[in-house]
Design a protein around this motif. Structure first.
Motif, PDB file in Angstrom:
ATOM      1  N   LEU A 213       0.824  -1.211   0.000  1.00 32.35           N
ATOM      2  CA  LEU A 213       0.000   0.000   0.000  1.00 32.35           C
ATOM      3  C   LEU A 213       0.860   1.264   0.000  1.00 32.35           C
ATOM      4  O   LEU A 213       0.583   2.213  -0.752  1.00 32.35           O
ATOM      5  N   THR A 214       1.892   1.299   0.849  1.00 31.57           N
ATOM      6  CA  THR A 214       2.722   2.501   0.895  1.00 31.57           C
ATOM      7  C   THR A 214       3.601   2.622  -0.352  1.00 31.57           C
ATOM      8  O   THR A 214       3.884   3.742  -0.809  1.00 31.57           O
ATOM      9  N   MET A 215       4.014   1.494  -0.912  1.00 33.59           N
ATOM     10  CA  MET A 215       4.733   1.555  -2.184  1.00 33.59           C
ATOM     11  C   MET A 215       3.834   2.117  -3.274  1.00 33.59           C
ATOM     12  O   MET A 215       4.251   2.952  -4.085  1.00 33.59           O
ATOM     13  N   GLY A 216       2.588   1.652  -3.302  1.00 32.92           N
ATOM     14  CA  GLY A 216       1.652   2.163  -4.296  1.00 32.92           C
ATOM     15  C   GLY A 216       1.400   3.643  -4.116  1.00 32.92           C
ATOM     16  O   GLY A 216       1.367   4.411  -5.083  1.00 32.92           O
ATOM     17  N   ALA A 217       1.215   4.073  -2.862  1.00 30.06           N
ATOM     18  CA  ALA A 217       0.983   5.494  -2.589  1.00 30.06           C
ATOM     19  C   ALA A 217       2.185   6.335  -3.018  1.00 30.06           C
ATOM     20  O   ALA A 217       2.034   7.407  -3.623  1.00 30.06           O
ATOM     21  N   GLY A 218       3.385   5.850  -2.710  1.00 37.65           N
ATOM     22  CA  GLY A 218       4.587   6.596  -3.095  1.00 37.65           C
ATOM     23  C   GLY A 218       4.738   6.706  -4.594  1.00 37.65           C
ATOM     24  O   GLY A 218       5.085   7.772  -5.123  1.00 37.65           O
ATOM     25  N   ARG A 219       4.461   5.626  -5.305  1.00 43.16           N
ATOM     26  CA  ARG A 219       4.629   5.646  -6.757  1.00 43.16           C
ATOM     27  C   ARG A 219       3.554   6.471  -7.445  1.00 43.16           C
ATOM     28  O   ARG A 219       3.826   7.185  -8.418  1.00 43.16           O
ATOM     29  N   LEU A 220       2.326   6.394  -6.953  1.00 42.92           N
ATOM     30  CA  LEU A 220       1.266   7.197  -7.565  1.00 42.92           C
ATOM     31  C   LEU A 220       1.448   8.675  -7.253  1.00 42.92           C
ATOM     32  O   LEU A 220       1.093   9.529  -8.069  1.00 42.92           O
TER      33      LEU A 220
END
Length: 380
Positions: free
Chosen positions: A248-255
């Motif tokens: 989830l935090t990887m996705g948030a960072g990338r988006l």
């Protein structure tokens, strides 16, 4: 152009990212159950993953050759093979069966990864849009959902084979979706493809950054649930929450990077991300409770999120269209060494020193990015 337009533009490679996210997310959520079913020690799991690395690296080296011949069929075909192969880890009953299953799955996933990143780099260069963060962010969010779903299913008493069967069905759907969307073929360029010498200096630099990012990412994906369950007293769902938070935090960072990449200093973001990821890894390693462990893995995910997509974007921006696919392939081979070397490294260190020391080693590797590699990239 809106984010929905970007998604339509990258539908084909995005389906490949989704398939890999489903498979590795389910695997991460089921690692403790797989170890119990097959009877693996930490070292045995690490060795089996090391075997899979060999197939992945060979497949990725040959991927441009396969893509050149299969053209638009490359991503859907190898995504389908990944889905079919992913049935096997769920029914493995011995070390040999598990190692063979992971060898096949890693080879298929590696081929898909090269094809989808090369295609994505071509689309990004042609459109002028920052598409890498969007696609990698989509992978992370799908991975998080898959890991959580696997943990809930395992906590609900579903047999391991049925969880992997569900992942296979979803991956085959992604293979069908990958047949649509826009595709940029090497033959569309005006010069001969892949014959000019590659700029190995920048390829190697980008590849090593990707390698460290993938090593930290995959080591955490494969071992975080085990760390929570074994050392911090979490159950099946609590253990699966660690890779879920990572995703989830990887996705948030990338988006977030999808919108901010044009306004921020890319080198600064890369260095800060690696430093933040190292802090998260140390926090998880020293965590006295499951809550602190979850926080550590969440911080690690947010920091590591920028490493691979920004390294791919940095490399792609410095290449001609004729060299891009081959250079992305070679950088991916270097990078994926970390993706598959992470779990074996964790297994070996855990067998001797314990899982806490393994996550400390991940932090040291991440610090190489701001201290050594980033200054070399700036000089380029």
């Amino acid at each position: 152009m809106s984010i929905l337009s970007d998604i339509r533009l990258i539908r084909r490679p995005l389906a490949g990212f989704a398939a890999i996210g489903i498979c590795w997310g389910v695997f991460a959520g089921c690692v403790p159950a797989i170890k119990a079913q097959v009877g693996l020690t930490d070292g045995g799991l690490g060795t089996a993953m090391l075997v899979s690395t060999c197939g992945a690296i060979l497949a990725m080296w040959l991927a441009p050759w396969a893509e050149e011949r299969l053209k638009a069929l490359a991503i859907p075909l190898f995504t389908g093979l990944l889905g079919l192969g992913f049935l096997m880890p769920g029914i493995a009953g011995s070390w040999g069966q598990f190692a063979a299953a992971m060898l096949f799955c890693a080879a298929a996933a590696g081929t898909v990864d090269v094809a989808m990143n090369a295609q994505l780099s071509q689309l990004e260069a042609r459109s002028g849009r920052p598409l890498m963060n969007l696609a990698h962010g989509g992978y992370s969010l799908i991975y998080a959902c898959a890991a959580l779903a696997a943990g809930i299913a395992r906590g609900g008493g579903l047999p391991l084979w049925s969880i992997f069967l569900g992942a296979t069905c979803l991956t085959l759907v992604a293979a069908v979706v990958a047949r649509g969307g826009e595709v940029v073929l090497p033959e569309e360029t005006t010069e001969q493809t892949g014959r000019a010498p590659l700029p190995w200096g920048i390829v190697a630099l980008a590849g090593v950054v990707i390698c460290i990012g993938f090593m930290a990412e995959q080591a955490t994906e494969a071992w975080s649930a085990l760390h929570l369950e074994r050392n911090l007293g979490a159950g099946a769902v609590g253990g699966a929450l660690a890779p879920t938070l990572l995703g989830l935090t990887m996705g948030a960072g990338r988006l977030s990077g999808q919108g901010l990449i044009r306004r921020l200093n890319g080198a600064g973001v890369l260095g800060a991300g690696a430093g933040l990821a190292a802090l998260g890894s140390v926090t998880a390693a020293l965590a006295p409770t499951a809550v602190v462990g979850w926080i550590g893995f969440a911080v690690l995910g947010f920091g590591v999120s920028v490493l691979a997509p920004m390294a791919y974007a940095w490399l792609g921006a410095r290449l001609t269209p004729q060299a891009r696919a081959r250079a992305i392939s070679r950088a991916t081979v270097i990078g994926y060494t970390g993706f598959f070397m992470g779990p074996p490294m964790m297994g070996g260190l855990s067998e001797v020193f314990g899982l806490r020391a393994s996550f400390g080693a991940v932090a040291l590797l991440l610090l190489l990015v701001p201290l050594v590699l980033l200054p070399m990239m700036l000089r380029r």
